[in-house]
Write a protein that holds these residues in place. Structure first.
Motif, PDB file in Angstrom:
ATOM      1  N   VAL A   1      32.673  61.859 -49.545  1.00  0.00           N
ATOM      2  CA  VAL A   1      34.080  61.891 -49.338  1.00  0.00           C
ATOM      3  C   VAL A   1      34.360  60.672 -48.710  1.00  0.00           C
ATOM      4  CG1 VAL A   1      33.635  62.843 -46.961  1.00  0.00           C
ATOM      5  CG2 VAL A   1      35.688  63.264 -47.996  1.00  0.00           C
ATOM      6  N   ASN A   2      35.907  60.265 -48.697  1.00  0.00           N
ATOM      7  CA  ASN A   2      36.265  59.199 -48.291  1.00  0.00           C
ATOM      8  C   ASN A   2      37.394  59.715 -47.339  1.00  0.00           C
ATOM      9  OD1 ASN A   2      37.021  56.514 -47.719  1.00  0.00           O
ATOM     10  ND2 ASN A   2      38.596  56.483 -49.226  1.00  0.00           N
ATOM     11  N   LEU A   3      37.218  59.729 -46.089  1.00  0.00           N
ATOM     12  CA  LEU A   3      38.281  60.245 -45.202  1.00  0.00           C
ATOM     13  C   LEU A   3      38.761  59.072 -44.470  1.00  0.00           C
ATOM     14  CD1 LEU A   3      36.047  62.796 -43.105  1.00  0.00           C
ATOM     15  CD2 LEU A   3      37.798  62.965 -45.046  1.00  0.00           C
ATOM     16  N   VAL A   4      40.079  59.070 -44.339  1.00  0.00           N
ATOM     17  CA  VAL A   4      41.241  58.281 -43.823  1.00  0.00           C
ATOM     18  C   VAL A   4      41.916  58.919 -42.360  1.00  0.00           C
ATOM     19  CG1 VAL A   4      43.091  56.821 -44.079  1.00  0.00           C
ATOM     20  CG2 VAL A   4      41.549  56.934 -45.754  1.00  0.00           C
ATOM     21  N   ASN A   5      41.962  58.280 -41.277  1.00  0.00           N
ATOM     22  CA  ASN A   5      42.155  58.651 -40.099  1.00  0.00           C
ATOM     23  C   ASN A   5      43.359  57.671 -39.432  1.00  0.00           C
ATOM     24  OD1 ASN A   5      40.421  60.935 -40.117  1.00  0.00           O
ATOM     25  ND2 ASN A   5      38.995  59.751 -39.118  1.00  0.00           N
ATOM     26  N   LEU A   6      44.496  58.102 -39.072  1.00  0.00           N
ATOM     27  CA  LEU A   6      45.510  57.115 -38.664  1.00  0.00           C
ATOM     28  C   LEU A   6      45.720  57.601 -37.112  1.00  0.00           C
ATOM     29  CD1 LEU A   6      47.931  55.337 -39.198  1.00  0.00           C
ATOM     30  CD2 LEU A   6      49.286  57.304 -39.781  1.00  0.00           C
TER      31      LEU A   6
ATOM     32  N   SER B   1      50.810  50.654 -30.763  1.00  0.00           N
ATOM     33  CA  SER B   1      49.532  50.401 -31.531  1.00  0.00           C
ATOM     34  C   SER B   1      49.493  51.213 -32.614  1.00  0.00           C
ATOM     35  CB  SER B   1      48.405  50.865 -30.424  1.00  0.00           C
ATOM     36  OG  SER B   1      48.268  49.996 -29.205  1.00  0.00           O
ATOM     37  N   ALA B   2      48.729  50.650 -33.805  1.00  0.00           N
ATOM     38  CA  ALA B   2      48.308  51.447 -34.952  1.00  0.00           C
ATOM     39  C   ALA B   2      47.036  51.133 -35.477  1.00  0.00           C
ATOM     40  CB  ALA B   2      49.329  51.160 -35.964  1.00  0.00           C
ATOM     41  N   MET B   3      46.456  52.413 -35.848  1.00  0.00           N
ATOM     42  CA  MET B   3      45.144  51.862 -36.305  1.00  0.00           C
ATOM     43  C   MET B   3      44.654  52.815 -37.384  1.00  0.00           C
ATOM     44  SD  MET B   3      41.352  51.812 -34.452  1.00  0.00           S
ATOM     45  CE  MET B   3      41.625  50.496 -33.766  1.00  0.00           C
ATOM     46  N   VAL B   4      44.076  52.496 -38.586  1.00  0.00           N
ATOM     47  CA  VAL B   4      43.717  53.169 -39.400  1.00  0.00           C
ATOM     48  C   VAL B   4      42.157  52.979 -39.739  1.00  0.00           C
ATOM     49  CG1 VAL B   4      43.862  53.387 -42.049  1.00  0.00           C
ATOM     50  CG2 VAL B   4      45.863  52.745 -41.195  1.00  0.00           C
ATOM     51  N   LEU B   5      41.463  54.118 -39.900  1.00  0.00           N
ATOM     52  CA  LEU B   5      40.213  54.340 -40.067  1.00  0.00           C
ATOM     53  C   LEU B   5      39.724  54.870 -41.267  1.00  0.00           C
ATOM     54  CD1 LEU B   5      39.118  55.331 -36.318  1.00  0.00           C
ATOM     55  CD2 LEU B   5      38.998  53.053 -37.163  1.00  0.00           C
TER      56      LEU B   5
ATOM     57  N   GLY C   1      37.753  49.586 -40.488  1.00  0.00           N
ATOM     58  CA  GLY C   1      38.750  50.104 -39.390  1.00  0.00           C
ATOM     59  C   GLY C   1      40.021  48.744 -39.570  1.00  0.00           C
ATOM     60  N   LEU C   2      41.166  49.008 -39.290  1.00  0.00           N
ATOM     61  CA  LEU C   2      42.108  47.992 -39.243  1.00  0.00           C
ATOM     62  C   LEU C   2      43.173  48.446 -38.095  1.00  0.00           C
ATOM     63  CD1 LEU C   2      43.206  45.515 -40.410  1.00  0.00           C
ATOM     64  CD2 LEU C   2      44.554  46.624 -42.050  1.00  0.00           C
ATOM     65  N   GLY C   3      43.731  47.471 -37.153  1.00  0.00           N
ATOM     66  CA  GLY C   3      44.457  47.849 -36.090  1.00  0.00           C
ATOM     67  C   GLY C   3      45.441  46.817 -35.937  1.00  0.00           C
ATOM     68  N   TYR C   4      46.680  47.384 -35.266  1.00  0.00           N
ATOM     69  CA  TYR C   4      47.780  46.152 -34.908  1.00  0.00           C
ATOM     70  C   TYR C   4      48.293  46.520 -33.626  1.00  0.00           C
ATOM     71  CZ  TYR C   4      51.680  43.174 -35.432  1.00  0.00           C
ATOM     72  OH  TYR C   4      52.668  42.382 -35.090  1.00  0.00           O
ATOM     73  N   ARG C   5      48.462  45.770 -32.628  1.00  0.00           N
ATOM     74  CA  ARG C   5      49.277  45.984 -31.631  1.00  0.00           C
ATOM     75  C   ARG C   5      50.394  45.108 -31.394  1.00  0.00           C
ATOM     76  NH1 ARG C   5      44.966  46.594 -26.827  1.00  0.00           N
ATOM     77  NH2 ARG C   5      44.938  44.579 -26.983  1.00  0.00           N
ATOM     78  N   MET C   6      51.621  45.435 -30.753  1.00  0.00           N
ATOM     79  CA  MET C   6      52.738  44.697 -30.620  1.00  0.00           C
ATOM     80  C   MET C   6      53.495  45.034 -29.512  1.00  0.00           C
ATOM     81  SD  MET C   6      55.904  44.313 -32.991  1.00  0.00           S
ATOM     82  CE  MET C   6      56.549  45.937 -32.693  1.00  0.00           C
ATOM     83  N   TYR C   7      53.778  44.092 -28.578  1.00  0.00           N
ATOM     84  CA  TYR C   7      54.454  44.326 -27.220  1.00  0.00           C
ATOM     85  C   TYR C   7      55.797  43.989 -27.522  1.00  0.00           C
ATOM     86  CZ  TYR C   7      55.592  44.563 -22.421  1.00  0.00           C
ATOM     87  OH  TYR C   7      56.096  44.795 -21.345  1.00  0.00           O
ATOM     88  N   ALA C   8      56.871  44.827 -27.189  1.00  0.00           N
ATOM     89  CA  ALA C   8      58.256  44.904 -27.420  1.00  0.00           C
ATOM     90  C   ALA C   8      58.992  45.969 -26.432  1.00  0.00           C
ATOM     91  CB  ALA C   8      58.759  45.080 -28.860  1.00  0.00           C
ATOM     92  N   SER C   9      60.014  45.301 -25.750  1.00  0.00           N
ATOM     93  CA  SER C   9      60.846  46.197 -24.864  1.00  0.00           C
ATOM     94  C   SER C   9      59.790  47.088 -23.776  1.00  0.00           C
ATOM     95  CB  SER C   9      61.705  47.306 -25.496  1.00  0.00           C
ATOM     96  OG  SER C   9      62.527  46.501 -26.439  1.00  0.00           O
ATOM     97  N   ARG C  10      58.978  46.233 -23.069  1.00  0.00           N
ATOM     98  CA  ARG C  10      58.145  46.941 -22.045  1.00  0.00           C
ATOM     99  C   ARG C  10      57.283  47.999 -22.749  1.00  0.00           C
ATOM    100  NH1 ARG C  10      62.171  48.599 -17.548  1.00  0.00           N
ATOM    101  NH2 ARG C  10      60.453  49.689 -16.758  1.00  0.00           N
ATOM    102  N   THR C  11      57.064  48.044 -23.904  1.00  0.00           N
ATOM    103  CA  THR C  11      56.232  49.101 -24.696  1.00  0.00           C
ATOM    104  C   THR C  11      55.279  48.282 -25.214  1.00  0.00           C
ATOM    105  OG1 THR C  11      58.204  50.356 -24.632  1.00  0.00           O
ATOM    106  CG2 THR C  11      56.369  50.912 -26.072  1.00  0.00           C
TER     107      THR C  11
END
Length: 132
Positions: A56-61, A25-29, A12-22
């Motif tokens: 099988v190789n499954l990718v989830n976003l 988040s994004a994550m790929v598994l 899994g790879l994830g990224y979070r960023m805070y901008a404009s009171r928001t």
């Protein structure tokens, strides 16, 4: 052992960023599962046959946004979250389980046939959550 993969690897790879009171988040598994062995209803024992299309190789976003930007517009609102989940992003076709038929379910003509259950195709889920 029948029905169980030899390898099951998750990444899994994830990224979070805070901008404009928001908070964005994004994550790929990524999940890889090797082929599974079949059981036989004819012999009531495991076989050395592998279930077709079971490797099988499954990718989830997963994408989400948590925000307080609408708090001033909606009385009592403390937090709002919008989420989007895409399962089986690449729309892989695979079998989750299977067995060699003894002919019981589909008649004598199906003896020796591999019967399998297909996996889930691409699915999209969305949700909107408001916390007061």
């Amino acid at each position: 052992m029948t029905g169980l993969p030899t390898y099951n690897i998750n990444f899994g790879l994830g990224y979070r960023m805070y901008a404009s009171r928001t908070l964005w988040s994004a994550m790929v598994l990524d999940n890889y599962q090797s082929a599974t062995y079949l059981s036989s209803d004819i012999s009531a024992a495991p076989t050395s046959l592998k279930l077709p299309f079971s490797a099988v190789n499954l990718v989830n976003l997963s994408l989400s946004a948590r925000t307080t930007i609408f708090d001033q517009d909606v009385p009592g609102l403390k937090l709002m979250r919008v989420s989007l989940m895409l399962d089986n992003l690449l729309n892989r076709e695979y079998n989750v389980q299977g067995y060699v038929s003894a002919g019981g379910n589909y008649g004598p003509g199906s003896v020796g046939t591999i019967l399998a259950s297909p996996g889930t195709p691409r699915a999209v889920y969305a949700s909107l959550t408001a916390m007061f």
